[in-house]
Design a protein around this motif. Structure first.
Motif, PDB file in Angstrom:
ATOM      1  N   PHE A  26      29.640  11.951 -37.768  1.00 46.14           N
ATOM      2  CA  PHE A  26      28.720  12.647 -38.652  1.00 46.14           C
ATOM      3  C   PHE A  26      28.889  12.095 -40.059  1.00 46.14           C
ATOM      4  N   ASN A  27      27.784  11.723 -40.662  1.00 43.11           N
ATOM      5  CA  ASN A  27      27.795  11.226 -42.032  1.00 43.11           C
ATOM      6  C   ASN A  27      26.965  12.178 -42.880  1.00 43.11           C
ATOM      7  N   GLY A  28      27.634  13.075 -43.580  1.00 39.56           N
ATOM      8  CA  GLY A  28      26.914  14.091 -44.339  1.00 39.56           C
ATOM      9  C   GLY A  28      27.168  15.469 -43.761  1.00 39.56           C
ATOM     10  N   ASN A  29      26.445  16.433 -44.262  1.00 41.55           N
ATOM     11  CA  ASN A  29      26.672  17.818 -43.870  1.00 41.55           C
ATOM     12  C   ASN A  29      25.531  18.339 -43.012  1.00 41.55           C
ATOM     13  N   MET A  30      25.896  18.882 -41.858  1.00 41.29           N
ATOM     14  CA  MET A  30      24.927  19.518 -40.958  1.00 41.29           C
ATOM     15  C   MET A  30      25.480  20.863 -40.546  1.00 41.29           C
ATOM     16  N   LEU A  37      18.921  25.261 -38.479  1.00 42.45           N
ATOM     17  CA  LEU A  37      19.600  23.988 -38.660  1.00 42.45           C
ATOM     18  C   LEU A  37      19.345  23.487 -40.077  1.00 42.45           C
ATOM     19  N   THR A  38      20.438  23.191 -40.794  1.00 40.61           N
ATOM     20  CA  THR A  38      20.340  22.729 -42.175  1.00 40.61           C
ATOM     21  C   THR A  38      21.082  21.408 -42.321  1.00 40.61           C
ATOM     22  N   VAL A  39      20.425  20.437 -42.961  1.00 40.50           N
ATOM     23  CA  VAL A  39      21.040  19.135 -43.216  1.00 40.50           C
ATOM     24  C   VAL A  39      20.883  18.815 -44.690  1.00 40.50           C
ATOM     25  N   ASN A  40      21.990  18.543 -45.341  1.00 37.30           N
ATOM     26  CA  ASN A  40      21.958  18.134 -46.744  1.00 37.30           C
ATOM     27  C   ASN A  40      22.024  16.622 -46.821  1.00 37.30           C
ATOM     28  N   LEU A  41      20.986  16.014 -47.371  1.00 40.58           N
ATOM     29  CA  LEU A  41      20.905  14.564 -47.444  1.00 40.58           C
ATOM     30  C   LEU A  41      21.586  14.036 -48.699  1.00 40.58           C
ATOM     31  N   ASN A  43      20.465  12.312 -51.072  1.00 42.05           N
ATOM     32  CA  ASN A  43      19.659  12.383 -52.304  1.00 42.05           C
ATOM     33  C   ASN A  43      19.447  13.827 -52.766  1.00 42.05           C
ATOM     34  N   ASP A  44      20.327  14.724 -52.287  1.00 44.55           N
ATOM     35  CA  ASP A  44      20.291  16.151 -52.636  1.00 44.55           C
ATOM     36  C   ASP A  44      19.080  16.887 -52.071  1.00 44.55           C
ATOM     37  N   THR A  45      18.411  16.261 -51.136  1.00 47.80           N
ATOM     38  CA  THR A  45      17.316  16.926 -50.431  1.00 47.80           C
ATOM     39  C   THR A  45      17.894  17.757 -49.291  1.00 47.80           C
ATOM     40  N   ARG A  46      17.329  18.939 -49.089  1.00 48.98           N
ATOM     41  CA  ARG A  46      17.794  19.797 -48.000  1.00 48.98           C
ATOM     42  C   ARG A  46      16.713  19.906 -46.929  1.00 48.98           C
ATOM     43  N   LEU A  47      17.085  19.529 -45.718  1.00 49.60           N
ATOM     44  CA  LEU A  47      16.202  19.654 -44.561  1.00 49.60           C
ATOM     45  C   LEU A  47      16.588  20.915 -43.810  1.00 49.60           C
ATOM     46  N   THR A  48      15.593  21.714 -43.441  1.00 46.40           N
ATOM     47  CA  THR A  48      15.843  22.933 -42.679  1.00 46.40           C
ATOM     48  C   THR A  48      14.864  23.003 -41.519  1.00 46.40           C
ATOM     49  N   ILE A  49      15.373  23.338 -40.351  1.00 42.33           N
ATOM     50  CA  ILE A  49      14.523  23.566 -39.180  1.00 42.33           C
ATOM     51  C   ILE A  49      14.877  24.943 -38.633  1.00 42.33           C
ATOM     52  N   ASP A  50      13.894  25.835 -38.584  1.00 45.54           N
ATOM     53  CA  ASP A  50      14.182  27.184 -38.093  1.00 45.54           C
ATOM     54  C   ASP A  50      13.998  27.254 -36.582  1.00 45.54           C
ATOM     55  N   GLN A  51      14.219  28.447 -36.010  1.00 44.14           N
ATOM     56  CA  GLN A  51      14.167  28.592 -34.560  1.00 44.14           C
ATOM     57  C   GLN A  51      12.772  28.366 -33.990  1.00 44.14           C
ATOM     58  N   ASP A  52      11.746  28.392 -34.852  1.00 44.94           N
ATOM     59  CA  ASP A  52      10.386  28.090 -34.397  1.00 44.94           C
ATOM     60  C   ASP A  52      10.073  26.605 -34.507  1.00 44.94           C
ATOM     61  N   ARG A  53      11.093  25.804 -34.840  1.00 40.48           N
ATOM     62  CA  ARG A  53      10.983  24.346 -34.983  1.00 40.48           C
ATOM     63  C   ARG A  53      10.080  23.945 -36.146  1.00 40.48           C
ATOM     64  N   VAL A  54      10.027  24.789 -37.159  1.00 42.96           N
ATOM     65  CA  VAL A  54       9.280  24.449 -38.374  1.00 42.96           C
ATOM     66  C   VAL A  54      10.217  23.695 -39.305  1.00 42.96           C
ATOM     67  N   LEU A  55       9.767  22.531 -39.782  1.00 41.19           N
ATOM     68  CA  LEU A  55      10.575  21.680 -40.647  1.00 41.19           C
ATOM     69  C   LEU A  55      10.264  21.973 -42.113  1.00 41.19           C
ATOM     70  N   TYR A  56      11.312  22.243 -42.882  1.00 38.56           N
ATOM     71  CA  TYR A  56      11.174  22.497 -44.316  1.00 38.56           C
ATOM     72  C   TYR A  56      11.967  21.448 -45.087  1.00 38.56           C
ATOM     73  N   ILE A  57      11.426  21.026 -46.209  1.00 32.90           N
ATOM     74  CA  ILE A  57      12.139  20.173 -47.151  1.00 32.90           C
ATOM     75  C   ILE A  57      12.258  20.942 -48.456  1.00 32.90           C
ATOM     76  N   VAL A 250      22.426  11.283 -40.368  1.00 31.79           N
ATOM     77  CA  VAL A 250      23.636  12.096 -40.269  1.00 31.79           C
ATOM     78  C   VAL A 250      24.459  11.740 -39.042  1.00 31.79           C
ATOM     79  N   ILE A 251      23.797  11.481 -37.932  1.00 27.85           N
ATOM     80  CA  ILE A 251      24.494  11.274 -36.659  1.00 27.85           C
ATOM     81  C   ILE A 251      24.441   9.806 -36.262  1.00 27.85           C
ATOM     82  N   GLN A 252      25.611   9.276 -35.923  1.00 24.36           N
ATOM     83  CA  GLN A 252      25.694   7.931 -35.377  1.00 24.36           C
ATOM     84  C   GLN A 252      26.406   7.988 -34.030  1.00 24.36           C
TER      85      GLN A 252
END
Length: 260
Positions: A26-30, A37-41, A43-57, A250-252
């Motif tokens: 893992f490279n970064g925070n998940m 599901l939250t992933v901090n990139l 470039n300080d961008t935060r990716l969020t995917i909720d249980q309905d599979r909606v993607l938020y930036i 994040v994942i390799q």
């Protein structure tokens, strides 16, 4: 003392063997918490995917194509599947080595040995820590990559605790072990060859007992590797097709699985 060597080998290698089965980093925070599901990139961008599979930036929902949404679904579902798979593997690895150790020390010292009881308590505590890493109190799946040492999905944290528990067991029991060995030699009439053959037969029997569990553990590890390889592929597709996710990496996973 072939049986002691076998138990030690299982003890020291069970979790590390899982880690070596496929290279997952893992490279970064998940984080996966409360089905989000939250992933901090980087470039300080935060990716969020909720249980309905909606993607938020950064809190804003993205409008995606049908194909991009499928990649989001694969990404979220894969992480949601990988967490319990990983928990099962780590728990089974502990149980597998515990079986070998209990067989050996029960044979040498008897089932009512206090050191074995202490080992059981320590391994129970280790199992609780593993479960805590992957399950919330209400049973929901969770994951936090910050808990993985050096970014490795199966780091050294559990293996180190396992080895310490074994060292304590041997230290606490060394006197009894020597007495048990001496007693066995006396009953063998001082014939070290006969004693060694007896212990080798016992070691072979124990190997047969744990072989099936070891094979099952390998199969589960293969499944986890395939799951995270699919996540890795979905991550790459999102990185390539969604401008805001250009830094998503994040994942390799080892190439042999990524190609599946």
């Amino acid at each position: 003392m072939r049986t002691l060597l076998l138990a030690g080998a299982l003890t020291c290698s069970s979790l590390s063997a899982v880690a070596n089965e496929c290279d997952i980093e893992f490279n970064g925070n998940m984080q996966l918490e409360n089905k989000v599901l939250t992933v901090n990139l980087d470039n300080d961008t935060r990716l969020t995917i909720d249980q309905d599979r909606v993607l938020y930036i950064d809190g804003s929902a993205l409008s995606l194509s049908a194909q991009q949404q499928r990649w989001v679904n694969h990404y979220y579902d894969g992480i949601n599947l990988a967490a319990p798979q990983a928990a099962a593997i780590a728990t089974d690895a502990v149980a597998l080595a515990s079986t070998a150790l209990n067989e050996v020390f029960t044979e040498l010292l008897g089932s009512d040995n206090k050191a074995l009881a202490n080992l059981a308590d320590k391994l129970s505590n280790l199992d609780q820590q593993i479960q805590y890493n992957f399950y919330a109190e209400n049973g929901d799946i969770r994951l936090d990559s910050d808990a993985f040492e050096d970014g490795e999905f199966f780091g050294d944290q559990w293996e180190n605790q396992f080895e310490e528990a074994i060292e304590d067991l041997v230290t606490d029991s060394i006197g009894q072990i020597m007495i048990a060995v001496g007693t066995q030699l006396i009953f063998s009439g001082g014939d070290t060859d006969a004693f060694e053959q007896k212990m080798e037969r016992f070691g072979e029997q124990m190997e047969q007992k744990v072989e099936y569990q070891a094979e099952a553990l390998e199969e589960k590890t293969e499944e986890l590797c395939a799951t995270l390889a699919n996540v890795d592929r979905a991550e790459y597709q999102l990185q390539q097709s969604v401008e805001q996710l250009a830094d998503l990496d994040v994942i390799q996973v080892d190439n042999q699985y990524t190609a599946m």
